[in-house]
Design an enzyme around this catalytic site. Sequence first.
Site, PDB file in Angstrom:
ATOM      1  N   GLU A  30       0.820  -1.218   0.000  1.00 37.21           N
ATOM      2  CA  GLU A  30       0.000   0.000   0.000  1.00 37.21           C
ATOM      3  C   GLU A  30       0.851   1.263   0.000  1.00 37.21           C
ATOM      4  OE1 GLU A  30      -2.693  -0.333   3.275  1.00 37.21           O
ATOM      5  OE2 GLU A  30      -4.101  -1.560   2.170  1.00 37.21           O
ATOM      6  N   HIS A  54      -4.331  -8.929  12.165  1.00 33.76           N
ATOM      7  CA  HIS A  54      -5.018  -8.892  10.873  1.00 33.76           C
ATOM      8  C   HIS A  54      -4.034  -8.820   9.713  1.00 33.76           C
ATOM      9  CE1 HIS A  54      -4.300  -4.526  11.198  1.00 33.76           C
ATOM     10  NE2 HIS A  54      -4.555  -4.460   9.903  1.00 33.76           N
TER      11      HIS A  54
END
Length: 600
Positions: free
Chosen positions: A369, A522
């Site tokens: 990202e 996560h």
Amino acid sequence: MLDSAMEDNEEELHNMEDIGDDEDDGEEEQNWEDWTADGEEDEDNDLELLCLFCDSKYNSSNSLFDHCQMSHSFDFGRIKTTMNLNFYGCFKLINYVRSQVAQKRCWSCGSTCNSRQELLDHLHEPSGFESSNLPWDNDTYLKPYMEEDHLLYSFDEVGDDDEMVGNSNSLEKMIIDDKAEIESYTSNSKLLQSCKDSSLVSENNGVGSDEKKINSPCVDVVKRGIMIVNKDYFGSYSSFGIHKEMIRDKVRTNAYRQAIIGNPSLIRGAVVLDVGCGTGILSLFAAQAGASIVNAVEASDKMASVASQIAKDNGLLQNQASNGSTKQGSGVIRVINSMVEDLIESGQIQPHSVDVLVSEWMGYCLLYESMLSSVLVARDHWLKPCGAILPDTATMFVAGFGKGATSIPFWENVYGFNMSSIGKELVEDASHIPIVDVVDGNNLVTTTALLQVFDLVTMKPDEVDFTASAQLELKPSNSPEVESTITKCYGVVLWFETSFTSRFCKDAPTVLSTSPYTPPTHWSQTLLTFCEPISLTSKMLTTKSSSIVGSEVNPAVKIDARVSIARGVEHRSIDISLEVTTIGFDGQKQKWPAQLFNMR
């Protein structure tokens, strides 16, 4: 973190000539399809490739290298084949040769000449290079030596028939099978990367370029592509499910909570900048810890509105008192709906006025990202000298994983039936793409090695791209019987830790870890699967030395892994390359095929 959003956007990026017709942004309409068609028609005529040694120019790499071979004794195709150079090796070779010629040095033997003509007369067949010690095998040569060097993005046209040729052993063939995918990747690389590397645009969408550069078609294509990715990227964070997943990740959220609330001497009375605030949870922690003002920056329109409402509901929004009446300065959180790069121009935050910069910027494999670049931009523009950044370090680790971390065990017994062929096929497919999954520490079969350390206080933006090496050995076992057996390593797994060190968090330093040996987060871990498993042992065994080091009949004792991670051509993606060399008891080495992975 948003694979689906990125995948949905892939087709738009690869067909950018169709973009813009439906957008009404008040600008003069541009005929992108005509421009693209013209570019394709005149590509060979417009492209100027400068010879590596003289001032001759050609419109194709094949013509250029034919000239280099005949006039300068530089046979690019043969060097590529005999040295078994992959894309990066060829890229570095070209930059190395250009740098040597510029210094009037012979690229082959290193001799220095008094003049350019003497250098041209001196050129000869390459000296006896060893493939393990090539003079251009240095990451310095990954940076283009010459601006707008179009040869760097067209040399792969050479030798299509023997591209990626290795020795007769199938293991020496480069693991790139999908030619259509290569052509698509190369096509985008030539356009986008050449634009970036020639400074036509930057990651700041061309900020600072002069008018002539800004108006170039190349810049417009890249800017439109970046705008599409950013729109989908920030838009996808409008999903509350994503924020719920992150907030209920207790490892993540508690680490930030402890770093912020647990260090009152750092936060109390400070001006805080929260980059990418999302719901504003970190800004709420900062306000709770006594910050004098919290600038919560969020690029998603919806989430900026949500963060404002949450701050207001908790009586923490600037100008909002707890009883609902308006009062100047009653709250400390100011939500700013903007990208960091755009916010600099607006002047809403004064340069070097921030005491503490906090951000949860990490993605899968730490760098997916590419949000770290925005954090560094914010650091350089707004953080005071000696200001604090949370977290202040990030560390990547690598280890080898075994069969238990793959899907093979599941498919070996499905309600009593053997479906292992499916598991094997899935493992083969995984040798082309990184897998994000939770790995149990019990399924790691090698020691853990430190891969890379980032100091967010001092690192430069271009250090986001890196190459690092690590050596792995079979993990010690409490059972001598297990140590004497052969263990198969199916690939390597990457994970990271971010630390809130005592450099700034003197009251309560803390570490956020995504290790397989700690509770899962996560982020999970990132698995890079070998094209075929490597056999390891820690005991001296009777082996067949003529066999491949790392095979069952000649297991290795060590694995040298070389990992490169770089921002991909597609905005916000990353490219990962993995090079592995196995080492036997007798010191014999086997270089395995390099593998390329793309996270998008």
